[in-house]
Design a protein around this motif. Structure first.
Motif, PDB file in Angstrom:
ATOM      1  N   SER A 188      62.857   2.895  28.948  1.00 32.18           N
ATOM      2  CA  SER A 188      63.753   3.016  30.088  1.00 32.18           C
ATOM      3  C   SER A 188      63.649   1.731  30.904  1.00 32.18           C
ATOM      4  CB  SER A 188      63.393   4.238  30.935  1.00 32.18           C
ATOM      5  OG  SER A 188      62.051   4.177  31.345  1.00 32.18           O
ATOM      6  N   LEU A 189      64.700   1.446  31.651  1.00 28.03           N
ATOM      7  CA  LEU A 189      64.770   0.194  32.407  1.00 28.03           C
ATOM      8  C   LEU A 189      64.543   0.467  33.896  1.00 28.03           C
ATOM      9  CD1 LEU A 189      65.417  -2.834  31.955  1.00 28.03           C
ATOM     10  CD2 LEU A 189      67.775  -2.296  32.590  1.00 28.03           C
ATOM     11  N   PRO A 190      63.505  -0.139  34.493  1.00 26.58           N
ATOM     12  CA  PRO A 190      63.272   0.038  35.929  1.00 26.58           C
ATOM     13  C   PRO A 190      64.323  -0.739  36.745  1.00 26.58           C
ATOM     14  CG  PRO A 190      61.273  -0.723  34.791  1.00 26.58           C
ATOM     15  CD  PRO A 190      62.435  -0.907  33.864  1.00 26.58           C
ATOM     16  N   ILE A 191      65.061  -0.012  37.570  1.00 22.80           N
ATOM     17  CA  ILE A 191      66.082  -0.654  38.397  1.00 22.80           C
ATOM     18  C   ILE A 191      66.021  -0.095  39.815  1.00 22.80           C
ATOM     19  CG2 ILE A 191      67.652  -1.014  36.442  1.00 22.80           C
ATOM     20  CD1 ILE A 191      69.390   1.278  37.664  1.00 22.80           C
ATOM     21  N   GLU A 192      66.759  -0.765  40.710  1.00 21.88           N
ATOM     22  CA  GLU A 192      66.976  -0.253  42.055  1.00 21.88           C
ATOM     23  C   GLU A 192      68.475  -0.035  42.180  1.00 21.88           C
ATOM     24  OE1 GLU A 192      64.894  -1.436  46.051  1.00 21.88           O
ATOM     25  OE2 GLU A 192      66.622  -2.753  45.727  1.00 21.88           O
ATOM     26  N   ALA A 193      68.852   1.157  42.627  1.00 18.67           N
ATOM     27  CA  ALA A 193      70.276   1.484  42.742  1.00 18.67           C
ATOM     28  C   ALA A 193      70.498   2.362  43.964  1.00 18.67           C
ATOM     29  CB  ALA A 193      70.751   2.211  41.487  1.00 18.67           C
ATOM     30  N   GLU A 194      71.750   2.425  44.392  1.00 17.58           N
ATOM     31  CA  GLU A 194      72.080   3.301  45.513  1.00 17.58           C
ATOM     32  C   GLU A 194      71.856   4.739  45.067  1.00 17.58           C
ATOM     33  OE1 GLU A 194      75.925   4.510  48.112  1.00 17.58           O
ATOM     34  OE2 GLU A 194      75.808   2.398  47.501  1.00 17.58           O
TER      35      GLU A 194
ATOM     36  N   LEU B   7      67.480  -5.255  38.861  1.00 20.46           N
ATOM     37  CA  LEU B   7      66.248  -5.042  38.107  1.00 20.46           C
ATOM     38  C   LEU B   7      65.047  -4.983  39.040  1.00 20.46           C
ATOM     39  CD1 LEU B   7      66.725  -7.608  35.190  1.00 20.46           C
ATOM     40  CD2 LEU B   7      66.802  -5.121  34.993  1.00 20.46           C
ATOM     41  N   THR B   8      64.071  -4.131  38.686  1.00 19.70           N
ATOM     42  CA  THR B   8      62.803  -4.139  39.409  1.00 19.70           C
ATOM     43  C   THR B   8      61.676  -4.515  38.446  1.00 19.70           C
ATOM     44  OG1 THR B   8      62.498  -1.765  39.048  1.00 19.70           O
ATOM     45  CG2 THR B   8      63.525  -2.437  41.121  1.00 19.70           C
ATOM     46  N   VAL B   9      62.065  -5.188  37.366  1.00 14.25           N
ATOM     47  CA  VAL B   9      61.125  -5.695  36.379  1.00 14.25           C
ATOM     48  C   VAL B   9      61.445  -7.175  36.203  1.00 14.25           C
ATOM     49  CG1 VAL B   9      62.582  -5.149  34.375  1.00 14.25           C
ATOM     50  CG2 VAL B   9      60.121  -5.166  34.112  1.00 14.25           C
ATOM     51  N   GLU B  10      60.505  -7.968  35.712  1.00 14.77           N
ATOM     52  CA  GLU B  10      60.753  -9.398  35.509  1.00 14.77           C
ATOM     53  C   GLU B  10      61.977  -9.621  34.626  1.00 14.77           C
ATOM     54  OE1 GLU B  10      59.082 -11.946  36.914  1.00 14.77           O
ATOM     55  OE2 GLU B  10      57.882 -10.485  38.001  1.00 14.77           O
ATOM     56  N   ASP B  11      62.778 -10.645  34.945  1.00 15.64           N
ATOM     57  CA  ASP B  11      63.980 -10.965  34.162  1.00 15.64           C
ATOM     58  C   ASP B  11      63.668 -11.193  32.688  1.00 15.64           C
ATOM     59  OD1 ASP B  11      65.537 -10.788  36.387  1.00 15.64           O
ATOM     60  OD2 ASP B  11      65.936 -12.941  36.566  1.00 15.64           O
ATOM     61  N   ASP B  12      62.510 -11.819  32.411  1.00 12.95           N
ATOM     62  CA  ASP B  12      62.197 -12.156  31.020  1.00 12.95           C
ATOM     63  C   ASP B  12      61.350 -11.086  30.320  1.00 12.95           C
ATOM     64  OD1 ASP B  12      59.929 -12.599  32.491  1.00 12.95           O
ATOM     65  OD2 ASP B  12      59.532 -14.611  31.692  1.00 12.95           O
ATOM     66  N   ALA B  13      61.292  -9.874  30.892  1.00 16.09           N
ATOM     67  CA  ALA B  13      60.582  -8.775  30.234  1.00 16.09           C
ATOM     68  C   ALA B  13      61.340  -8.376  28.964  1.00 16.09           C
ATOM     69  CB  ALA B  13      60.470  -7.577  31.170  1.00 16.09           C
ATOM     70  N   VAL B  14      60.615  -8.255  27.861  1.00 18.79           N
ATOM     71  CA  VAL B  14      61.241  -7.861  26.593  1.00 18.79           C
ATOM     72  C   VAL B  14      61.521  -6.362  26.634  1.00 18.79           C
ATOM     73  CG1 VAL B  14      60.934  -7.690  24.093  1.00 18.79           C
ATOM     74  CG2 VAL B  14      60.088  -9.694  25.318  1.00 18.79           C
ATOM     75  N   VAL B  15      62.770  -5.997  26.347  1.00 19.38           N
ATOM     76  CA  VAL B  15      63.178  -4.598  26.331  1.00 19.38           C
ATOM     77  C   VAL B  15      63.211  -4.090  24.885  1.00 19.38           C
ATOM     78  CG1 VAL B  15      65.025  -2.980  26.929  1.00 19.38           C
ATOM     79  CG2 VAL B  15      64.501  -4.905  28.446  1.00 19.38           C
ATOM     80  N   LEU B  16      63.862  -4.869  24.007  1.00 15.88           N
ATOM     81  CA  LEU B  16      63.967  -4.537  22.586  1.00 15.88           C
ATOM     82  C   LEU B  16      63.653  -5.778  21.769  1.00 15.88           C
ATOM     83  CD1 LEU B  16      67.472  -2.798  22.737  1.00 15.88           C
ATOM     84  CD2 LEU B  16      65.294  -1.601  22.574  1.00 15.88           C
TER      85      LEU B  16
ATOM     86  N   LYS C 294      68.925   2.646  48.931  1.00 13.93           N
ATOM     87  CA  LYS C 294      68.529   2.194  47.589  1.00 13.93           C
ATOM     88  C   LYS C 294      67.217   2.863  47.196  1.00 13.93           C
ATOM     89  CE  LYS C 294      71.339  -1.560  46.776  1.00 13.93           C
ATOM     90  NZ  LYS C 294      71.746  -2.269  45.595  1.00 13.93           N
ATOM     91  N   VAL C 295      67.138   3.256  45.915  1.00 15.36           N
ATOM     92  CA  VAL C 295      65.916   3.879  45.392  1.00 15.36           C
ATOM     93  C   VAL C 295      65.533   3.209  44.078  1.00 15.36           C
ATOM     94  CG1 VAL C 295      66.231   6.127  46.486  1.00 15.36           C
ATOM     95  CG2 VAL C 295      67.269   5.696  44.256  1.00 15.36           C
ATOM     96  N   ALA C 296      64.234   3.198  43.792  1.00 15.25           N
ATOM     97  CA  ALA C 296      63.738   2.653  42.529  1.00 15.25           C
ATOM     98  C   ALA C 296      63.643   3.796  41.525  1.00 15.25           C
ATOM     99  CB  ALA C 296      62.377   2.010  42.736  1.00 15.25           C
ATOM    100  N   VAL C 297      64.297   3.618  40.380  1.00 10.81           N
ATOM    101  CA  VAL C 297      64.315   4.639  39.327  1.00 10.81           C
ATOM    102  C   VAL C 297      64.179   3.971  37.963  1.00 10.81           C
ATOM    103  CG1 VAL C 297      65.724   6.303  40.604  1.00 10.81           C
ATOM    104  CG2 VAL C 297      66.850   4.563  39.238  1.00 10.81           C
ATOM    105  N   GLU C 298      63.951   4.781  36.949  1.00 10.84           N
ATOM    106  CA  GLU C 298      63.946   4.291  35.572  1.00 10.84           C
ATOM    107  C   GLU C 298      65.118   4.940  34.860  1.00 10.84           C
ATOM    108  OE1 GLU C 298      60.390   4.000  33.406  1.00 10.84           O
ATOM    109  OE2 GLU C 298      59.330   3.032  35.062  1.00 10.84           O
ATOM    110  N   VAL C 299      65.955   4.113  34.240  1.00 12.74           N
ATOM    111  CA  VAL C 299      67.176   4.583  33.598  1.00 12.74           C
ATOM    112  C   VAL C 299      67.027   4.484  32.083  1.00 12.74           C
ATOM    113  CG1 VAL C 299      69.664   4.176  33.437  1.00 12.74           C
ATOM    114  CG2 VAL C 299      68.502   3.807  35.594  1.00 12.74           C
TER     115      VAL C 299
END
Length: 196
Positions: free
Chosen positions: A124-130, A164-173, A98-103
Motif C-alpha cells: 500500500s502507498l502511504p499518502i496524505e489526502a483530504e 506522498l508521505t514516503v520518500e519519492d525514491d522509495a521502491v514500490v514495485l 488532511k489525513v495520513a492513510v495507506e492506499v
C-alpha cells in the motif's frame, strides 16, 4: 468516496467483561479520538461495520446520542483465528482536513515476455489526502517492464489533492528475473559425490 452511515451507541461499561457482552450482542466496542477532544466510547453493529470496512479507508458517519461524528477507521483489531472484529479505533475528521492513510496499490498490465517476477516492496502507498476525498486505490501500470525495472513512489500518479508521505525514491514495485533451478541430474550427481 461516499460516506457510510452507521448507528452507534454510547458505551459506559468498560473492561473485558463489558467488551465480551457487547460482542455477544453482535456489537463491536470502539473509541473515537482526535481534534484534542476527550475520547468517546461507542459500540457499533458488528455486521454493518464489517461490511463498511470492506472499503479501505472507509469514511463513516457514526450517529449516536442525537449527534454524529465523521470518522475513518485507524486501528481495527480482529480475533486471530476466526477473524471477527474485536475492537476498532476511529479517528474523527472534518471536511477539508488532511489525513495520513495507506492506499492499496492496484497493478495492471503485463510484464515483458520472459521469465519475470513482480515483487511488491510496498503493498500500500502511504499518502496524505483530504479526509472526504481519500482514493480507494492507486493504479500502477507494469506494461512491458522487464527484469531490473522498478516503479518508484514518485512514478505513481496520485489523485488531485493527495501527496506522498514516503520518500519519492522509495521502491514500490520491482521486476526480477526468475531463478533457474539446477537440472535434476546435476543435483543427483552432487548428492552422490557427497556420499563418496
Amino acid at each position: 468516496m461516499a460516506e457510510i452511515k452507521l448507528a452507534a451507541a454510547a458505551r459506559t461499561d468498560f473492561g473485558k467483561g463489558a467488551a465480551r457482552r457487547a460482542r455477544r450482542e453482535g456489537r463491536v466496542p470502539g473509541v473515537i479520538y482526535g481534534h484534542g477532544a476527550e475520547p468517546q466510547h461507542v459500540t457499533v453493529d458488528s455486521h454493518a461495520l464489517m461490511m463498511a470496512l470492506k472499503t479501505s479507508n472507509a469514511l463513516i458517519r457514526l450517529e449516536f446520542d442525537g449527534k454524529n461524528e465523521l470518522v475513518i477507521p485507524k486501528d481495527v483489531q480482529r480475533e486471530a483465528i476466526r477473524r471477527f472484529l474485536v475492537h476498532v479505533d476511529f479517528l474523527a475528521v472534518k471536511k477539508g482536513e488532511k489525513v495520513a492513510v495507506e492506499v492499496p496499490i492496484h497493478v495492471e498490465g503485463d510484464l515483458a515476455p520472459g521469465q519475470h517476477i513482480l515483487e511488491h516492496a510496498l503493498n500500500s502507498l502511504p499518502i496524505e489526502a483530504e479526509a472526504t476525498h481519500i482514493p480507494e486505490s492507486v493504479t500502477v501500470s507494469v506494461e512491458g517492464l522487464a527484469a531490473g525495472a522498478s516503479v518508484l513512489a514518485k512514478d505513481i500518479v496520485l489523485p488531485k489533492g493527495s501527496s506522498l508521505t514516503v520518500e519519492d525514491d522509495a521502491v514500490v514495485l520491482q521486476v526480477v528475473a526468475a531463478q533457474a533451478e539446477a537440472p535434476a541430474e546435476e543435483a543427483a550427481e552432487g548428492e552422490a559425490g557427497a556420499e563418496a
